[in-house]
Design an enzyme around this catalytic site. Structure first.
Site, PDB file in Angstrom:
ATOM      1  N   GLY A  46       3.056  10.289  -1.998  1.00  0.00           N
ATOM      2  CA  GLY A  46       1.750  11.220  -2.113  1.00  0.00           C
ATOM      3  C   GLY A  46       2.161  11.574  -0.628  1.00  0.00           C
ATOM      4  N   SER A 113       8.707   7.677  -0.086  1.00  0.00           N
ATOM      5  CA  SER A 113       8.188   8.497   0.890  1.00  0.00           C
ATOM      6  C   SER A 113       6.913   8.368   1.364  1.00  0.00           C
ATOM      7  CB  SER A 113       7.832   9.980  -0.822  1.00  0.00           C
ATOM      8  OG  SER A 113       7.551  10.777   0.357  1.00  0.00           O
ATOM      9  N   TRP A 114       5.781   8.554   0.691  1.00  0.00           N
ATOM     10  CA  TRP A 114       4.641   8.484   1.363  1.00  0.00           C
ATOM     11  C   TRP A 114       4.589   6.388   1.841  1.00  0.00           C
ATOM     12  CZ3 TRP A 114       0.721   7.859   4.808  1.00  0.00           C
ATOM     13  CH2 TRP A 114      -0.177   7.151   4.363  1.00  0.00           C
ATOM     14  N   ASP A 270      17.625  15.218   0.423  1.00  0.00           N
ATOM     15  CA  ASP A 270      16.932  14.916   0.506  1.00  0.00           C
ATOM     16  C   ASP A 270      15.800  16.448   1.284  1.00  0.00           C
ATOM     17  OD1 ASP A 270      14.023  12.185   0.518  1.00  0.00           O
ATOM     18  OD2 ASP A 270      14.258  14.022   0.171  1.00  0.00           O
ATOM     19  N   HIS A 298      15.253  13.716  -3.014  1.00  0.00           N
ATOM     20  CA  HIS A 298      14.067  13.238  -2.483  1.00  0.00           C
ATOM     21  C   HIS A 298      14.026  12.023  -3.306  1.00  0.00           C
ATOM     22  CE1 HIS A 298      10.301  12.027  -0.702  1.00  0.00           C
ATOM     23  NE2 HIS A 298       9.658  12.060  -1.632  1.00  0.00           N
TER      24      HIS A 298
HETATM   25  C1  LIG Z   1       5.787  14.027   2.042  1.00  0.00           C
HETATM   26  N1  LIG Z   1       5.195  13.473   0.251  1.00  0.00           N
HETATM   27  C2  LIG Z   1       6.322  13.261  -0.390  1.00  0.00           C
HETATM   28  C3  LIG Z   1       5.766  12.015  -1.139  1.00  0.00           C
HETATM   29  O1  LIG Z   1       5.250  10.876  -0.563  1.00  0.00           O
HETATM   30  C4  LIG Z   1       6.161  11.996  -2.821  1.00  0.00           C
HETATM   31  N2  LIG Z   1       5.723  11.082  -3.372  1.00  0.00           N
HETATM   32  N3  LIG Z   1       5.549  11.358  -5.094  1.00  0.00           N
HETATM   33  C5  LIG Z   1       6.551  13.440  -4.746  1.00  0.00           C
HETATM   34  C6  LIG Z   1       6.918  13.787  -5.965  1.00  0.00           C
HETATM   35  C7  LIG Z   1       5.714  13.307  -6.871  1.00  0.00           C
HETATM   36  C8  LIG Z   1       6.800  15.424  -5.476  1.00  0.00           C
HETATM   37  C9  LIG Z   1       7.861  13.355  -6.875  1.00  0.00           C
HETATM   38  O2  LIG Z   1       6.505  12.985  -3.570  1.00  0.00           O
END
Ligand SMILES: CNCC(=O)c1nnc(C(C)(C)C)o1
Length: 319
Positions: A46, A113-114, A270, A298
């Site tokens: 996120g 990701s985050w 990604d 991603h």
């Molecule tokens: C930079 N933000 C992307 C991220 O951290 C992220 N975490 N979960 C998602 C999805 C729900 C879109 C898979 O994106």
């Protein structure tokens, strides 16, 4: 969508709890697997994405004491979608508070990701508490990364159809700075506009996170509560540049963690966090295992990515 065969079976928790971490925030955590096992903490993406039961399945439950944490304002943590006192540094402190609460000395840290951002920052602040790092879909919250995905000219060239839906809530004369435009509305007093913008922001991210658009993932973006937390918290962190003093904070501090066993897993295609960030991290940290997954975007749920993440967790069982 088929599930990866590499995942461990579905399991239930053996412990759940809420830990008060400030005057305002209480975070949800849960434990599953082996209560006497080797601790691993899962840091969700996120920010604002929250955890799910699926996230337990990367780890062998006979070996690992699996800990999931909903970061401030996300998932079951309260207050939901709160931006007050919600910063990268507060989250790092929360992880330490949870570690002490659970009487854990050191743990494996897993994040995508985050979650990779937070894992890296946590390890750089507390290297002596990290046994190993398992990182996926590298995101270092640099301005170039934010421009690529949230402003016109990057990911918009690959998903022009989804981009047209993402920009719809924003007047044309504000589309030159989408993060600012969304931030104004996601933190505004108009509840209907907040929800509408949260869904559009979340749908953009959920519909671009896999090679093949996953309707289950996209449907999540239409759930008011999840979308508000995901969009408000993400946009808050991006608007505040991750609360970092410098744009390349993580790379500037890489020497603090180069001794820690680590595996970096990156989808070649990604679109959310493109490969260049993982490659920059790899060049700065050649000691870490590094692998591009040729047929993945991603999401951790891409079959090849899931398999490689499980393999990494299996490798670190012996630590
Ligand atoms: C930079 N933000 C992307 C991220 O951290 C992220 N975490 N979960 C998602 C999805 C729900 C879109 C898979 O994106």
């Amino acid at each position: 969508m088929p599930e990866s065969q590499a995942l461990y079976p579905k399991i239930e928790t053996f412990d759940t709890g809420f830990l008060k971490v400030s005057d305002l925030h209480t975070i949800y955590y849960e434990q599953s697997g082996n209560p006497e096992g080797k601790p691993v903490i899962y840091l969700h993406g996120g920010p604002g994405g929250g955890t799910s039961a699926h996230d337990r399945r990367y780890f062998d439950p006979a070996v690992y004491r699996i800990i999931l944490l909903d970061q401030r304002g996300a998932g079951k943590s309260t207050p939901t979608a709160s931006l007050e006192d919600n910063t990268t540094w507060a989250l790092v402190d929360d992880i330490e508070k949870l570690r002490e609460h659970l009487k854990i000395d050191k743990w494996v840290v897993f994040g995508g990701s985050w979650g990779s951002t937070l894992s890296l920052v946590y390890a750089q602040e507390h290297p002596d508490r990290v046994k190993a790092l398992i990182l996926r879909g590298i995101f270092m919250l640099r301005q170039s990364e934010l421009r690529w995905f949230y402003e016109h000219g990057g990911a918009s060239n690959i998903f022009p159809d989804a981009w047209d839906e993402y920009v719809k809530p924003i007047p044309e004369d504000e589309r030159g700075n989408m993060i600012n435009a969304y931030h104004k509305r996601l933190t505004g007093s108009d509840e209907e506009e907040r929800v509408r913008c949260a869904k559009a922001w979340s749908t953009w991210e959920c519909s671009t996170s896999k090679l093949y658009v996953d309707p289950v993932e996209v449907a999540k973006a239409s759930e008011d509560i999840w979308a508000l937390a995901f969009a408000r918290i993400e946009c808050h962190y991006f608007y505040n540049k991750g609360f970092f003093k410098t744009d390349a904070h993580i790379l500037e501090n890489i020497d603090k963690i180069r001794h820690i066993p680590a595996t970096i897993v990156q989808g070649r295609y990604d679109v959310v966090c493109p490969a260049t960030s993982a490659w920059d991290l790899h060049k700065a940290w050649p000691e870490a295992q590094f692998e591009f997954m040729a047929d993945a975007g991603h999401s951790a749920k891409e079959l090849a990515t899931t398999a490689r993440l499980v393999k990494a967790a299996d490798e670190y069982k012996t630590l």
